[in-house]
Design an enzyme around this catalytic site. Structure first.
Site, PDB file in Angstrom:
ATOM      1  N   CYS A  95       0.795  -1.222   0.000  1.00  0.00           N
ATOM      2  CA  CYS A  95       0.000   0.000   0.000  1.00  0.00           C
ATOM      3  C   CYS A  95       0.828   1.273   0.000  1.00  0.00           C
ATOM      4  O   CYS A  95       1.964   1.310   0.480  1.00  0.00           O
ATOM      5  CB  CYS A  95      -0.877   0.085   1.253  1.00  0.00           C
ATOM      6  SG  CYS A  95      -1.990  -1.267   1.484  1.00  0.00           S
ATOM      7  N   GLY A 105       1.449   0.142  -5.033  1.00  0.00           N
ATOM      8  CA  GLY A 105       0.191  -0.594  -5.188  1.00  0.00           C
ATOM      9  C   GLY A 105      -0.456  -0.219  -6.486  1.00  0.00           C
ATOM     10  O   GLY A 105      -0.826   0.940  -6.678  1.00  0.00           O
ATOM     11  N   ASN A 158      -1.348   1.473   5.685  1.00  0.00           N
ATOM     12  CA  ASN A 158      -0.306   0.691   5.037  1.00  0.00           C
ATOM     13  C   ASN A 158       0.283  -0.192   6.134  1.00  0.00           C
ATOM     14  O   ASN A 158       0.665   0.322   7.182  1.00  0.00           O
ATOM     15  CB  ASN A 158       0.753   1.636   4.463  1.00  0.00           C
ATOM     16  CG  ASN A 158       1.981   0.926   3.897  1.00  0.00           C
ATOM     17  OD1 ASN A 158       3.051   1.522   3.842  1.00  0.00           O
ATOM     18  ND2 ASN A 158       1.845  -0.325   3.473  1.00  0.00           N
ATOM     19  N   GLY A 159       0.267  -1.484   5.890  1.00  0.00           N
ATOM     20  CA  GLY A 159       0.807  -2.379   6.906  1.00  0.00           C
ATOM     21  C   GLY A 159      -0.100  -3.566   7.109  1.00  0.00           C
ATOM     22  O   GLY A 159      -0.949  -3.860   6.263  1.00  0.00           O
ATOM     23  N   TYR A 167      14.212  -2.002  -1.968  1.00  0.00           N
ATOM     24  CA  TYR A 167      13.364  -2.145  -3.146  1.00  0.00           C
ATOM     25  C   TYR A 167      12.080  -1.321  -3.132  1.00  0.00           C
ATOM     26  O   TYR A 167      11.724  -0.748  -4.146  1.00  0.00           O
ATOM     27  CB  TYR A 167      13.003  -3.622  -3.333  1.00  0.00           C
ATOM     28  CG  TYR A 167      12.048  -3.893  -4.463  1.00  0.00           C
ATOM     29  CD1 TYR A 167      12.487  -3.837  -5.795  1.00  0.00           C
ATOM     30  CD2 TYR A 167      10.713  -4.170  -4.221  1.00  0.00           C
ATOM     31  CE1 TYR A 167      11.602  -4.067  -6.840  1.00  0.00           C
ATOM     32  CE2 TYR A 167       9.825  -4.407  -5.270  1.00  0.00           C
ATOM     33  CZ  TYR A 167      10.275  -4.356  -6.565  1.00  0.00           C
ATOM     34  OH  TYR A 167       9.409  -4.584  -7.596  1.00  0.00           O
TER      35      TYR A 167
END
Lengths: 489, 489, 489, 489
Positions: free
Chosen positions: B20, B46, B125-126, B266
């Site tokens: 996300c 995302g 996010n998570g 990344y």
């Protein structure tokens, strides 16, 4: 005559645009699959529309033409199954000169004509410099045009030819055409390729399984797993069938070749082979020449992504100044992103590129770009770098000043919009507000193309009209419209 | 529960996936414009879907949620005008663990809840490591879930809180949550940001005109022209309004921070700042460390585009071996391209990457990639290079072997699918058939992140569970399902 | 050559299909609005596709052609604003004989041609009986056809004419054409209408505000609020401009008129005026004649909706047997409903019609339908009524047996598929399993059309070839293909 | 909270709108096919959106919800194959009271809830008169609502129930609900149907192959080939499974039944059976009663199509005045046709209806319509007829004056918009400018429904609140908002 695509992103406006990519196959099952893949690999040559025509002994000719990307239009099984056959041609296009910047679906190639001896489809990359004259004459003689495309002139000339075969008719038609043209065409069983007598636009031949492929660039052969055989020669016509293989002849009066040098600079993909040379290596070598011609003390060499990358690598190799990514490209940028409001536009948004602030701050930067057209992007990038704290900004351009429009199948602004038509190098440097601005010399560009002695000014080895104003083929229609050629001397 | 997106390209399957990106603004006119831009800059986090919620005093809460890219869904004036207001939050997502790999539109965040004191929207996010337990308990107590998303647990916990304000309820809800979460939320007038006590997932604060922005990464601040103020600290909650500015407090029990180190490797864009460091510079430094740790004689250093590029530059800088583009990426590749038939698949088509044959042939190549997950891509790239005539192929990997799944908001294959969970470095090298294969060491990775002394094994400075198997937060739900933690020693 | 529409519902297959409706306006602001409305009113004449061409002095010619309904394609402000101008023509179509039942977008009229004296667009309703011969000759002489439409022959003939004006060229072109054609055409300022010498297909003239309109039927004049002036006469050509009004002349050799009698039976809308008669009243009168010719004792007269309704009303009026709705039509039926699986098909689903069981049970029913083509629907309806408990089912058909194909612009099955070409009335009754089956006599049909003396067999007042096999215009192309005309006597 | 559908055609605005149709099946293979067909047959009860939920032992619950027609959304094999299972329910809807006239996709039923004992889906037709109170209470107790639909209240009440089975929970939930509701629901294996204690909204049971179906109307049973067993009784709950068949019980306190009489007048399809009577026959009988109550000398009886047709037939039968189609409906009218410009609107276009001028001119016309709501359509139709030359226009209305809003699942204008709330019959006649205007009496309407003695004013046999203002169920929420009930006497 209909729907207009959204405007491309402003940054893209500041490049010359190749107008087309072409691809054809014969002698392979499910030709449409290969056509879709080959056109996908040529998408950089034209993003507005694409078309495919195939022929199957039972289903006859079938075609699909769509606005938009190959990947969005031609990859579903549903579409592909409507395109049966073992022979076919395809086309991706940028836009049309004739149609006020719009690409109507009726202008999307390939074009198809039914002749008394059977149907044929044709697609071309390039521009006929006498298309307006040909068209006027054909209309006077009762031809009904359905598009604003030059290809349709060729189809009409073929229809009125007395030739007994389709290749004969194509020969006769193309002998009346002037200009730059690489053509792929097809009959029910044959794939045909033609390159104009000067070979301005590219065309290559590959072996694809038991069959053959023709493509604008070798990268399209790579994607389908075809082996690159050779380039089609200037003035050559090849007629290819599964049974008889490749039959070659040269129907035109021989002329000196004039390959487009801008293919090396920007149009072709770096992984393609063009004129016997690796495009990547030529570009890297341009960077090397630039570093020799126009050195400058600096901390970092950065490309303007992505087209400046190989030359920036070459500049770094030659100069020893470290290479780095000072500008990051948003990989999800597409042609459809519209800057929503003035408010936002004025807040300095960057939709496509972002500066790598941490790398740039306090450094003297050499930026390597492929070309300067209007100069609008160059100025924005300079502003972005200075905002990010760059100490100095030096531009090195991997092509000579672009001072003349191209009439051979490239979308160029009118001459008065070309920055280099208005100013010399120093004036441009001042105008853009950069610490230095250097273009590679014409001779340097030829050397980077492996021609050690540089440009042969009496008979240039490449078409470099966009830099030199020396047009190897007279732009008949444009002259008729009042375009002033460069006066000798 | 409905339409399934086409499968992503196989090559992308061989990466870990950040799930996300989140973005929020307050105190700016036309918030939706900024949300669209910020989410566009976070699209790499995302690609499957995006959503925006805004509030306007007259129009109330409005939202839009769509499958697909931000640029395709949220940039038309038509859509933006349905989203009026000066405060809003947005979300881009990859997919859901819970929903069998499909993203249903009902799972697209932000989530909205109407409470007795007014509405609130939330996006995160998570991953909550106790989400399954929380959900089960909530269902037992009569909650109706509309999605498989963790965010909805938070909304339900808030609904059942007795807190008098929405921030109070959010605090209470999040104190029951375990795991990794960076949250943006909004009320009618306030923007709220929270980062979990260990700060596993990123969240940054910026000044945007007279207002403020919260974002997963600084590159999203850049695109809207916001100034980066600082990262939200682990365990911090900020409540931001146009009137009162940023109010900060720390509602959770303090814990050591555990920023995700894979963001550096990344996930984050190279032009972002994370944990006080330039992501680009960290990656370049990883290349430097790799060159020191695992030198090899070769002719060329090439990145696997695009994620391997900074490390490849660093490797070249340190080793003195020239940098070059041995692999060219097709920039028109999208998620929707489907390889049409087996026939074509077996002919070796390359939809996304092509080898730059002229550069590669006869050379000893060092390929730098960011990570090896399943190893499938690594093998294909090796094959492509050998087919193109490379003399030797050496892989250098900019991260340690990925041997453990992530439970903190990253889509990882099951442990048995991870190549490094099955083999050691030598075995992998043999398995992949390359001339050499070297991963950076864990200590090297920490050094590249500016920690000269390397990893503190007693209390690691980052979360590196995917490499080490040491999970800073117990993955409660997974352990309940039978996941076996690494045994000490 | 491309996308195929889903098959129409089986029940619709059992009707003859009018192939086109045409509409044109001149001298009114925003012509496209009127064109959209007029075509909407003519939608029953062609549901597969529609097209509009307009001309504006500043914007030139613009057009839109789309597959599907007028209401779905041509009513948005977005589309209409791309079609500026005060003069224009439009077309709705069913399908093409030439194109294997598919309607390709390239076949969608109007057709456009650019001549040396300017552009013109043309649309027609009907069929040229020598189109194949004309086309072959044109191709031999170098014409490139883009479609399988007869209209394109006319455009090519015009292009090769030496006439000095577009109306002159159209005259010359149409003099070479044989068959049935009602044509609307336009230049930059003029609207042109032509009806073939026998007037097979309809065309009417109306006054629309300060301008004029031409339409296939008067119902299209009604919808735009135009006043019906008169029908265009057989063999008449009208050239209409805002300045000079309607100029009429008769360019063809005079012939006896042969209006299509099936327009009265089925094609035209009941609220239209055709051949000076109310279509509704003619149909009601057919019912009256049927009741006189073929009385039967029964409890209820029911129409097969909707086309049998006026005749059923007339039958009830004459017979005194109560009228009722024994069959209810699902008004949400569209062409796109596909019967999903065999399982369902075999359970007897009724997508389009349902029997009104409570009304039917135990009663003797007279069902009035407009025609019997293949007989498939007739049989299904009979089954539905018996299933619902009808005591007796008597069919009364508002046209004579349809035993011959139409070659004048109507889509008819091949002769061997026509039930009445295989059987006489008694055999059909037995074949269909109904208690009685009676068709109106040819003379009765003429009487219902107000011709008291009945049909003039030496020179029939209408074209009734589909019933009589007497073709007023020789079907040249079909005879060349082997179609056997009825032998005299 | 999102996209708004185009406004329906003005003529449709002048009708009361049934808000929903429901359908469910159990014990049949490929349930989704039957659901699509059944909902198609119920499309007249709701055109804005539709939804289907099915359950399959392997694939679990799957659903699809779409804006638009069933035939456009739920008939492709592609969609149907995403909906596997042998049990399922579906819903078509008109719009939501709560959501400002918009139908957001999140409001599209069926609603789904995951309970501790498994999932359940529910769809209903009707309106809870205490929904606002229930919702407020549920939110106070921590429920998160995702829609503005009453159905969601039921789901939340079920979630908070302590019942051990889903049917138990549904019982408990519905006992808290007041108002009109016909419900279909499903678990993994069971189909559930409930009708409110007064049976205001319809619900019928059918045998479908080896399984069962529940539907709003019998016409939906007909389309799938199911046999009509019986109506669900007021206050009845049926739990149906393939194994145990239909289990019935009556969980509510018994009350007098109050079937909606407007179903007979307008909502139901004429081929349905409702309250044991043929809807068609009831409507025809209304026409008979009207002719008895309000005769008038005239030449022709015409229906306002299509809803006035059966009553017009009845009026003609009783009066002996001939029946005719004075108004013709455009069968291609859809909800999406937008009148493009003011210019056209003012020229009197008729998109949906056209007068059959030839039939009308000079005649005294009796027009039979089902109801008068605002009166806007009535006036337009009168104008059209007079324009067409009608000598007299007499309206006969197949229902009593609609003077009160419905709160039981029907979309009615506010009371002040109802013409009959402002004027008596004579005033309306003058206001509309017709020669006469007569409504059927309440007693006449009851007689047409087979109740010879007429309405039982102490305990009316039907709910006729829209005519009488006597609400059998107190509209709690509306009274709370200030709606004034009719005072006794």
């Amino acid at each position: 005559m209909s729907k207009q695509l959204p405007p491309a992103h402003p940054f893209d406006d500041d490049k010359l645009k190749e107008e087309c990519g072409i691809f054809g196959v014969v002698g392979v099952a499910d030709a449409a699959n290969f056509l879709a893949l080959g056109l996908h690999a040529l998408q950089h040559r034209g993003q507005e529309a694409g078309g495919i025509v195939v022929h199957d002994p039972e289903q006859g000719f079938n075609s699909a033409r769509r606005m938009g990307y190959v990947r969005d239009n031609f990859t579903s099984a549903e579409v592909i199954k409507t395109l049966p056959g073992n022979v076919g041609i395809g086309h991706v296009r940028y836009s049309t000169a004739g149609n006020k910047g719009q690409t109507a679906i009726r202008d999307v190639q390939p074009f198809f004509g039914e002749f008394s001896m059977g149907g044929a489809a044709i697609a071309h990359n390039g521009n006929l410099t006498n298309a307006a004259a040909l068209r006027r004459d054909l209309i006077d003689r009762g031809a009904i045009f359905q598009s604003s495309s030059d290809s349709e002139c060729i189809i009409h000339l073929m229809a009125r030819s007395m030739g007994r075969t389709i290749p004969d008719r194509m020969e006769e038609a193309l002998r009346k055409a002037e200009g730059a043209f690489s053509v792929v065409a097809m009959t029910r069983t044959k794939l045909i390729g033609v390159r104009d007598p000067r070979g301005v636009r590219p065309l290559v031949l590959g072996k694809l399984g038991d069959g053959y492929a023709l493509a604008s660039e070798t990268c399209a052969l790579d994607i389908v797993g075809a082996d690159f055989i050779r380039e089609i020669e200037p003035g050559e016509m090849v007629v290819i069938s599964a049974e008889k293989g490749v039959q070659s002849h040269f129907p035109f009066r021989p002329q000196p070749s004039s390959f487009c040098i801008f293919e090396q600079v920007y149009f072709s993909r770096p992984d393609s082979i063009y004129g016997g040379r690796s495009v990547y290596e030529t570009r890297r070598q341009i960077g090397v020449e630039l570093a020799k011609e126009s050195p400058v003390e600096a901390d970092l060499v950065c490309p303007v992504p992505d087209s400046g990358t190989p030359a920036a690598i070459g500049y770094s190799h030659e100069s020893g100044i470290p290479y780095g990514m000072g500008i990051i490209r948003n990989q999800y940028m597409g042609r459809t992103f519209i800057e929503p409001t003035d408010a936002i536009r004025n807040m300095g948004v960057r939709l496509k590129l972002n500066v790598n602030r941490a790398l740039i701050a306090g450094k003297r930067i050499i930026l390597v770009d492929d070309s300067v057209v209007r100069g609008t992007t160059t100025r924005k990038i300079k502003d972005m770098l200075l905002d990010a704290g760059a100490a100095e900004v030096h531009f090195r351009i991997a092509s000579p000043p672009t001072a003349w429009p191209c009439f051979y199948g490239v979308d160029t602004p009118q001459r008065e919009k070309l920055l280099a038509a208005q100013m010399n190098e120093e004036e441009m440097c001042a105008h853009l507000g950069v610490d230095s601005l250097k273009f590679i010399s014409l001779d340097g560009l030829y050397r980077a193309n492996g021609i050690e002695q540089g440009r042969d000014n009496s008979c240039p080895q490449y078409c470099d009209a966009c830099f030199s104003g020396e047009y190897p083929i007279t732009p008949t229609d444009m002259v008729a419209k009042g375009f002033e050629l460069k006066t000798a001397g």
